[in-house]
Motif scaffolding. Structure first.
Motif, PDB file in Angstrom:
ATOM      1  N   LYS A  63      -0.703  -1.146  16.282  1.00 21.33           N
ATOM      2  CA  LYS A  63       0.680  -1.609  16.065  1.00 21.33           C
ATOM      3  C   LYS A  63       1.668  -0.583  16.611  1.00 21.33           C
ATOM      4  O   LYS A  63       2.608  -0.921  17.339  1.00 21.33           O
ATOM      5  CB  LYS A  63       0.924  -1.806  14.558  1.00 21.33           C
TER       6      LYS A  63
ATOM      7  N   ASN B 161       0.825  -1.219   0.000  1.00 23.36           N
ATOM      8  CA  ASN B 161       0.000   0.000   0.000  1.00 23.36           C
ATOM      9  C   ASN B 161       0.853   1.260   0.000  1.00 23.36           C
ATOM     10  O   ASN B 161       0.548   2.219  -0.704  1.00 23.36           O
ATOM     11  CB  ASN B 161      -0.886   0.013   1.248  1.00 23.36           C
ATOM     12  N   MET B 162       1.894   1.276   0.803  1.00 22.37           N
ATOM     13  CA  MET B 162       2.738   2.463   0.921  1.00 22.37           C
ATOM     14  C   MET B 162       3.857   2.441  -0.126  1.00 22.37           C
ATOM     15  O   MET B 162       4.074   3.404  -0.861  1.00 22.37           O
ATOM     16  CB  MET B 162       3.362   2.531   2.321  1.00 22.37           C
TER      17      MET B 162
ATOM     18  N   LEU C  78       8.435  -2.432   4.598  1.00 22.79           N
ATOM     19  CA  LEU C  78       7.914  -3.758   4.951  1.00 22.79           C
ATOM     20  C   LEU C  78       6.995  -3.677   6.169  1.00 22.79           C
ATOM     21  O   LEU C  78       7.041  -2.702   6.923  1.00 22.79           O
ATOM     22  CB  LEU C  78       9.108  -4.688   5.225  1.00 22.79           C
ATOM     23  N   PRO C  79       6.172  -4.726   6.387  1.00 22.22           N
ATOM     24  CA  PRO C  79       5.160  -4.627   7.446  1.00 22.22           C
ATOM     25  C   PRO C  79       5.713  -4.461   8.869  1.00 22.22           C
ATOM     26  O   PRO C  79       5.233  -3.626   9.617  1.00 22.22           O
ATOM     27  CB  PRO C  79       4.396  -5.956   7.327  1.00 22.22           C
TER      28      PRO C  79
ATOM     29  N   ASP D 100       9.161  -7.883  -4.348  1.00 20.14           N
ATOM     30  CA  ASP D 100       8.138  -8.112  -3.326  1.00 20.14           C
ATOM     31  C   ASP D 100       7.783  -9.594  -3.396  1.00 20.14           C
ATOM     32  O   ASP D 100       7.949 -10.241  -4.431  1.00 20.14           O
ATOM     33  CB  ASP D 100       6.892  -7.249  -3.641  1.00 20.14           C
TER      34      ASP D 100
ATOM     35  N   THR E 103       7.828   1.015   9.645  1.00 18.97           N
ATOM     36  CA  THR E 103       7.693   1.358  11.063  1.00 18.97           C
ATOM     37  C   THR E 103       7.973   0.084  11.853  1.00 18.97           C
ATOM     38  O   THR E 103       7.205  -0.882  11.763  1.00 18.97           O
ATOM     39  CB  THR E 103       6.258   1.837  11.387  1.00 18.97           C
TER      40      THR E 103
END
Ligand code: NAD
Length: 292
Positions: A245, A12-13, A66-67, A32, A95
């Motif tokens: 988160k 998404n980002m 990344l997540p 990815d 983050t």
């Protein structure tokens, strides 16, 4: 400045951020785990890489988005440092927790590379429009090397200090945001129960000492203040799951350094409650429904 950027994590980002690098004249080599994310990046002009190491080979800079910490650690403990050319700079925009961020930057330095942590403020829309704010941790020369690349994806690039300090700025800011949003929701819900019209309360509080960004830029009450997710039934915006988160990262970091954050803990518990009610995909200002 132009050059070749390896971009790892085009969700998404990252998808929007990579598109802005391409618009600004950089070549992008994308990797990815998701084929869909790669196909989208290709449609914007990126070259598809077969692996993280393949993306990194011959790149002048490497950007990861990344997540969470475990994904960042997985990529950086792979063979990216072995594959990178001398002088390449590594930029992690994810983050993640401060400890993992500092560990990964130390590993980059051990391998002879400059690296910064550069988490962002701004969501998917800001990533797409190139208006993110980057909070950057790293030494002065790593910051100088990464700055023009970050500037192509954002409106502000701020040096927050040494390695991990970008993450520190991000989680302290979002802890403050989570707490002020809850306080704003609480005040509007109570004002209404006492018999005060929400618009009238807004007109007073927005120019009084209770004013905050949560109130005047992102009012949780539909139809009050500028357009915000409240006006579209709390869809889009900044998901409750992401706020939760960041609050977990904040309270973990607080425990690690012995900081007292009772408001941060209260905010985490309330956002956990909201998420447990199946609201994790909705904007974090939907908190007002829990308190109404
Ligand atoms: P996302 O899940 O949409 O994208 C992450 C991408 O990383 C996915 O495409 C996934 O396939 C890929 N990925 C995971 N592991 C990988 C690996 N080992 N190798 C290669 N690719 C891998 O997440 P997002 O919303 O883009 O968020 C990315 C980061 O930005 C997170 O750390 C998040 O907290 C932060 N952030 C998000 C927002 C937001 O509004 N979405 C706002 C600010 C910050």
């Amino acid at each position: 400045m132009t050059g070749t950027i390896a971009f790892i994590g085009l969700g998404n980002m990252g998808g929007g951020m990579a598109a802005n690098l391409l618009k600004n004249g950089f070549a992008v080599r994308a990797f990815d785990l998701s084929d869909e994310a790669l196909a989208k990046a290709e449609s914007h002009g990126a070259l598809r890489a077969a692996s993280a190491a393949d993306a990194v080979a011959n790149a002048d800079a490497v950007v990861t988005m990344l997540p969470a910490g475990k994904h960042v650690e997985a990529v950086y403990t792979g063979d990216v440092f072995g594959a990178a050319k001398s002088g390449a700079v590594f930029i992690d925009c994810s983050t993640i927790d401060v400890a993992t961020s500092r560990r990964v930057i130390a590993a980059a330095q051990d391998n002879g590379f400059a690296m910064v942590d550069a988490p962002v403020s701004g969501g998917i829309a800001a990533a797409a429009s190139g208006t993110l704010t980057f909070m950057v941790g790293g030494d002065g020369s790593a910051f100088a090397q990464s700055r023009p690349i970050l500037a192509a994806m954002g409106k502000a690039v701020i040096h927050a200090g040494g390695p991990g300090n970008g993450q520190a700025a991000k989680i302290c800011n979002n802890m403050l945001l989570g707490a002020t949003m809850i306080a704003t929701c609480e005040a509007f819900a109570m004002a209404q129960k006492i018999g005060l019209d929400p618009q009238t309360f807004y007109d007073i509080a927005s120019i009084s000492s209770g004013q905050s960004w949560s109130m005047t830029s992102y009012c949780p009450v539909p139809g009050v203040g500028p357009q915000s997710p409240a006006d579209r039934d709390y869809e889009g915006g900044f998901a409750t799951a992401l706020m939760l988160k960041d609050l977990k990262l904040a309270t973990e970091a607080a425990a690690a350094v012995g900081a007292s954050v009772p408001m941060g803990h209260a905010a985490e518990a309330l956002y956990q409650m909201l998420a447990n009610r199946g609201q994790d995909h909705r904007d974090f200002s939907a908190m007002i429904e829990l308190l109404a």
